[in-house]
Design a protein around this motif. Structure first.
Motif, PDB file in Angstrom:
ATOM      1  N   TYR A  14       0.765  -1.166   0.018  1.00 34.83           N
ATOM      2  CA  TYR A  14      -0.151   0.092   0.017  1.00 34.83           C
ATOM      3  C   TYR A  14       0.669   1.255   0.024  1.00 34.83           C
ATOM      4  O   TYR A  14       0.495   2.203  -0.520  1.00 34.83           O
ATOM      5  CB  TYR A  14      -0.888  -0.116   1.023  1.00 34.83           C
ATOM      6  CG  TYR A  14      -1.955  -1.070   1.120  1.00 34.83           C
ATOM      7  CD1 TYR A  14      -3.049  -1.221   0.343  1.00 34.83           C
ATOM      8  CD2 TYR A  14      -1.971  -1.991   2.118  1.00 34.83           C
ATOM      9  CE1 TYR A  14      -4.059  -2.043   0.470  1.00 34.83           C
ATOM     10  CE2 TYR A  14      -2.683  -3.149   2.201  1.00 34.83           C
ATOM     11  CZ  TYR A  14      -3.805  -3.242   1.108  1.00 34.83           C
ATOM     12  OH  TYR A  14      -4.542  -4.029   1.211  1.00 34.83           O
ATOM     13  N   ALA A  15       1.957   1.339   0.744  1.00 37.47           N
ATOM     14  CA  ALA A  15       2.338   2.840   0.924  1.00 37.47           C
ATOM     15  C   ALA A  15       3.410   3.124  -0.228  1.00 37.47           C
ATOM     16  O   ALA A  15       3.689   4.026  -0.348  1.00 37.47           O
ATOM     17  CB  ALA A  15       3.498   2.580   2.298  1.00 37.47           C
ATOM     18  N   GLN A  16       4.088   2.231  -0.936  1.00 38.56           N
ATOM     19  CA  GLN A  16       4.996   2.228  -2.049  1.00 38.56           C
ATOM     20  C   GLN A  16       6.085   2.939  -1.312  1.00 38.56           C
ATOM     21  O   GLN A  16       6.754   3.756  -1.910  1.00 38.56           O
ATOM     22  CB  GLN A  16       4.233   2.982  -3.127  1.00 38.56           C
ATOM     23  CG  GLN A  16       3.252   2.415  -3.735  1.00 38.56           C
ATOM     24  CD  GLN A  16       2.362   2.954  -4.823  1.00 38.56           C
ATOM     25  OE1 GLN A  16       2.629   4.223  -4.954  1.00 38.56           O
ATOM     26  NE2 GLN A  16       1.479   2.448  -5.522  1.00 38.56           N
ATOM     27  N   ALA A  17       6.691   2.540  -0.331  1.00 41.05           N
ATOM     28  CA  ALA A  17       7.957   3.015   0.323  1.00 41.05           C
ATOM     29  C   ALA A  17       8.922   2.569  -0.050  1.00 41.05           C
ATOM     30  O   ALA A  17       9.052   1.382  -0.576  1.00 41.05           O
ATOM     31  CB  ALA A  17       7.830   2.848   1.824  1.00 41.05           C
ATOM     32  N   SER A  18      10.092   3.388  -0.188  1.00 36.67           N
ATOM     33  CA  SER A  18      11.390   2.793  -0.504  1.00 36.67           C
ATOM     34  C   SER A  18      12.504   2.597   0.538  1.00 36.67           C
ATOM     35  O   SER A  18      13.437   1.849   1.034  1.00 36.67           O
ATOM     36  CB  SER A  18      12.233   3.864  -1.369  1.00 36.67           C
ATOM     37  OG  SER A  18      12.344   5.302  -0.843  1.00 36.67           O
ATOM     38  N   LYS A  19      11.777   3.298   1.991  1.00 36.25           N
ATOM     39  CA  LYS A  19      12.808   2.826   3.279  1.00 36.25           C
ATOM     40  C   LYS A  19      11.583   2.810   4.217  1.00 36.25           C
ATOM     41  O   LYS A  19      10.762   3.575   4.210  1.00 36.25           O
ATOM     42  CB  LYS A  19      13.376   4.351   3.593  1.00 36.25           C
ATOM     43  CG  LYS A  19      14.788   4.526   2.561  1.00 36.25           C
ATOM     44  CD  LYS A  19      15.495   5.830   3.010  1.00 36.25           C
ATOM     45  CE  LYS A  19      16.330   5.755   1.938  1.00 36.25           C
ATOM     46  NZ  LYS A  19      17.125   7.122   2.126  1.00 36.25           N
ATOM     47  N   VAL A  20      11.990   2.005   5.059  1.00 30.69           N
ATOM     48  CA  VAL A  20      10.876   1.407   6.348  1.00 30.69           C
ATOM     49  C   VAL A  20      11.987   1.522   7.529  1.00 30.69           C
ATOM     50  O   VAL A  20      13.329   0.731   7.594  1.00 30.69           O
ATOM     51  CB  VAL A  20      10.312   0.080   6.090  1.00 30.69           C
ATOM     52  CG1 VAL A  20       9.534  -0.113   7.330  1.00 30.69           C
ATOM     53  CG2 VAL A  20       9.372   0.406   4.888  1.00 30.69           C
ATOM     54  N   SER A  21      11.665   2.081   8.788  1.00 35.20           N
ATOM     55  CA  SER A  21      12.359   1.829   9.858  1.00 35.20           C
ATOM     56  C   SER A  21      11.628   1.196  10.787  1.00 35.20           C
ATOM     57  O   SER A  21      10.156   1.538  11.079  1.00 35.20           O
ATOM     58  CB  SER A  21      12.522   3.307  10.427  1.00 35.20           C
ATOM     59  OG  SER A  21      12.988   3.000  11.952  1.00 35.20           O
ATOM     60  N   ILE A  22      11.836   0.176  11.532  1.00 31.90           N
ATOM     61  CA  ILE A  22      11.077  -0.688  12.344  1.00 31.90           C
ATOM     62  C   ILE A  22      11.835  -0.962  13.603  1.00 31.90           C
ATOM     63  O   ILE A  22      12.942  -1.330  13.483  1.00 31.90           O
ATOM     64  CB  ILE A  22      10.669  -2.146  11.912  1.00 31.90           C
ATOM     65  CG1 ILE A  22       9.928  -2.113  10.580  1.00 31.90           C
ATOM     66  CG2 ILE A  22      10.022  -3.154  12.988  1.00 31.90           C
ATOM     67  CD1 ILE A  22       9.840  -3.249   9.779  1.00 31.90           C
ATOM     68  N   VAL A  23      11.393  -0.151  14.914  1.00 23.61           N
ATOM     69  CA  VAL A  23      12.143  -0.135  16.198  1.00 23.61           C
ATOM     70  C   VAL A  23      11.297  -0.696  17.094  1.00 23.61           C
ATOM     71  O   VAL A  23      10.155  -0.457  17.369  1.00 23.61           O
ATOM     72  CB  VAL A  23      12.650   1.088  16.558  1.00 23.61           C
ATOM     73  CG1 VAL A  23      13.344   1.330  17.801  1.00 23.61           C
ATOM     74  CG2 VAL A  23      13.405   1.826  15.182  1.00 23.61           C
ATOM     75  N   LEU A  24      11.670  -1.935  18.097  1.00 28.44           N
ATOM     76  CA  LEU A  24      11.079  -2.267  19.151  1.00 28.44           C
ATOM     77  C   LEU A  24      12.119  -2.312  20.303  1.00 28.44           C
ATOM     78  O   LEU A  24      13.178  -2.347  20.292  1.00 28.44           O
ATOM     79  CB  LEU A  24      10.745  -3.757  18.796  1.00 28.44           C
ATOM     80  CG  LEU A  24      10.167  -4.576  19.903  1.00 28.44           C
ATOM     81  CD1 LEU A  24       8.514  -4.043  20.079  1.00 28.44           C
ATOM     82  CD2 LEU A  24      10.204  -6.263  19.468  1.00 28.44           C
TER      83      LEU A  24
END
Length: 98
Positions: free
Chosen positions: A25-35
């Motif tokens: 859906y987002a058509q993102a090129s970068k994603v940050s995932i922090v837990l």
């Protein structure tokens, strides 16, 4: 469309959100995932540089993905915060009790 090649363990975090949603859906090129763990709770921050969306419009249109995330967070006793604007990506923050 990029592929996602890692295994996502079936934990409370993966019951809430799956990375394929950003690809689809987002058509993102970068994603940050922090837990992280803070104040006796777990915090999951997911931020992308995708196309973003108007949250009010998405809710009115019955965005099932967002509604599903919200419902799963509530079942786990947590809190969901969503920030997004068209053209500016999106950030989801989930706080879950330990």
């Amino acid at each position: 469309m990029p592929s996602i090649w890692w295994k996502w363990p079936r934990t409370d975090a993966s019951a809430i959100w799956k990375p394929t949603n950003i690809v689809k859906y987002a058509q993102a090129s970068k994603v940050s995932i922090v837990l992280t763990r803070e104040d006796g709770a777990y915090r999951l921050d997911i931020q992308d540089d995708g196309k973003g969306f108007n949250l009010g419009t998405a809710k009115k249109m019955g965005a099932l993905g967002l509604k599903g995330i919200e419902e799963r967070v509530q079942v786990l006793g947590g809190k969901l915060t969503i920030a997004s604007e068209p053209g500016c990506g999106a950030k989801l923050t989930v706080k879950l009790p330990r």
